[in-house]
Design a protein around this motif. Structure first.
Motif, short mmCIF file in Angstrom:
data_model
loop_
_atom_site.label_atom_id
_atom_site.label_comp_id
_atom_site.label_asym_id
_atom_site.label_seq_id
_atom_site.Cartn_x
_atom_site.Cartn_y
_atom_site.Cartn_z
N PHE A 49 116.02 88.12 68.60
CA PHE A 49 115.96 87.37 69.85
C PHE A 49 114.63 87.55 70.56
CE2 PHE A 49 117.58 86.37 74.23
CZ PHE A 49 117.89 85.04 73.94
N ASN A 50 114.01 88.72 70.38
CA ASN A 50 112.71 88.94 71.01
C ASN A 50 111.67 87.94 70.51
OD1 ASN A 50 112.87 90.14 68.48
ND2 ASN A 50 111.35 91.71 68.96
N LEU A 51 111.68 87.65 69.20
CA LEU A 51 110.77 86.65 68.65
C LEU A 51 111.03 85.28 69.26
CD1 LEU A 51 110.78 87.52 64.84
CD2 LEU A 51 108.95 87.96 66.47
N VAL A 52 112.31 84.97 69.43
CA VAL A 52 112.69 83.66 69.96
C VAL A 52 112.19 83.49 71.40
CG1 VAL A 52 114.66 82.20 70.59
CG2 VAL A 52 114.70 83.50 68.46
N ILE A 53 112.35 84.51 72.22
CA ILE A 53 111.95 84.43 73.62
C ILE A 53 110.44 84.22 73.73
CG2 ILE A 53 111.75 85.73 75.77
CD1 ILE A 53 114.36 87.06 75.16
N VAL A 54 109.68 85.01 73.01
CA VAL A 54 108.22 84.90 73.08
C VAL A 54 107.76 83.53 72.60
CG1 VAL A 54 106.05 85.80 72.17
CG2 VAL A 54 107.88 87.38 72.82
N ASN A 55 108.30 83.07 71.47
CA ASN A 55 107.90 81.78 70.92
C ASN A 55 108.29 80.64 71.86
OD1 ASN A 55 108.50 79.24 69.02
ND2 ASN A 55 107.01 80.57 67.98
N ALA A 56 109.45 80.74 72.51
CA ALA A 56 109.90 79.68 73.41
C ALA A 56 108.95 79.53 74.60
CB ALA A 56 111.32 79.98 73.89
N THR A 57 108.49 80.63 75.16
CA THR A 57 107.59 80.54 76.30
C THR A 57 106.26 79.90 75.91
OG1 THR A 57 106.81 82.81 75.89
CG2 THR A 57 108.60 82.54 77.46
N LEU A 58 105.71 80.30 74.78
CA LEU A 58 104.43 79.75 74.35
C LEU A 58 104.57 78.28 73.95
CD1 LEU A 58 103.09 82.78 72.29
CD2 LEU A 58 102.62 82.19 74.67
#
Length: 303
Positions: free
Chosen positions: A217-226
């Motif tokens: 989920f950490n990867l998902v959050i970072v990618n979503a913001t960018l």
């Protein structure tokens, strides 16, 4: 009674039990630059939601007797060539631009999680097929494809252009996230907790989306913001070229489009500069949040 966040050792000593999410938040909170980005973005979101409601102006309200009026006490950012209040359109347009970013990021996350999760879990032929397909999508030139597809979709009603732009951006942005998720799941599927899931007879769907996906989920959050920041910029560029959201629906992109007219660019800067500043602040703040989240969720630092 022992507090929920405390662990009592055999010698009676109490130590605080801190999970990775709490550690990540502490790291993010300690990052002053990331927190500044978060504050700026929250203020922008609150402004685009409430300022148009407070002003109570109709988006289709024209007053040609008040066109091209410089900023004054009645119109804080002046009016445009059709007599519309620039401040009202600035914040109303912010709703559209931010919504485009949110929809595009959500679509990217959904597609990336499905493709990356399925490919990483099943491997073999399924993995090869999905990864080859993602490589084809990834190899497409992003900006030219968006412009070309927007130009040919003339049959879409003007009121639906926002959703068209969001869908196109999201449909071309997911391969990078899918590859990241696949790589993580290839490792996670060999862990002991997945062997326990296998022994309990849990379905493949539950294994992927209830047990594996929360661990990435950490990867998902970072990618979503960018992705959201990139989508806002892309929408602004398309609308500036007349291929995105079009008038009378305002967006920061089509407000900046006014600068294509030499007279407006030179004589009426209040009609396009505020939109450019708001777009810049929003994208920079989201990028700062994304970089802060990336540092906060860095596994090397979660200790």
């Amino acid at each position: 009674m022992v507090k929920e966040k405390e662990v009592v050792l055999q010698n009676g000593e109490k130590i605080e039990s801190i999970g990775p999410w709490r550690i990540a938040w502490r790291k993010f909170y300690a990052n002053k630059v990331a927190m500044a980005g978060l504050i700026i973005f929250v203020l922008i979101v609150l402004s685009v939601i409430f300022v148009p409601m407070i002003m109570g102006i109709d988006v289709n309200e024209y007053n040609f007797d008040m066109k091209n009026i410089a900023p004054n006490s009645q119109h804080l950012l002046g009016t445009d060539e059709q007599g519309r209040d620039v401040l009202f359109r600035l914040f109303l347009g912010g709703r559209i631009s931010i919504m485009v970013g949110v929809i595009a990021a959500a679509l990217t996350v959904i597609l990336g999680c499905i493709v990356g999760g399925v490919a990483g879990y099943y491997g073999g032929v399924v993995d090869n097929l999905l990864m080859r397909f993602s490589e084809i999508v990834y190899s497409l030139p992003f900006t030219p494809m968006i412009i070309a597809l927007s130009a040919v979709m003339l049959w879409i009603p003007q009121t639906q252009k926002m959703y068209m732009v969001s869908t196109l951006i999201g449909a071309l942005s997911w391969p990078g996230l899918a590859r990241l998720i696949r790589g993580q799941i290839l490792t996670l599927r060999e862990q002991e907790f997945m062997q326990a899931c296998e022994a309990l007879g849990i379905s493949d769907f539950s294994k992927i989306f209830k047990h594996l996906m929360p661990n990435v989920f950490n990867l998902v959050i970072v990618n979503a913001t960018l992705t959201m920041a990139s989508a806002i910029l892309t929408e602004a560029g398309l609308s500036f070229l007349g291929m995105g959201v079009v008038a009378p629906t305002p967006s920061w992109g089509n407000m900046m489009e006014a600068a294509r007219q030499a007279a407006v660019f030179k004589n009426f800067p209040w009609q396009w500069i505020p939109a450019g500043i708001m777009c810049l602040l929003t994208v920079v703040s989201i990028n700062l949040i994304g970089e802060g989240l990336r540092d906060a969720f860095d596994p090397k630092e979660l200790n």
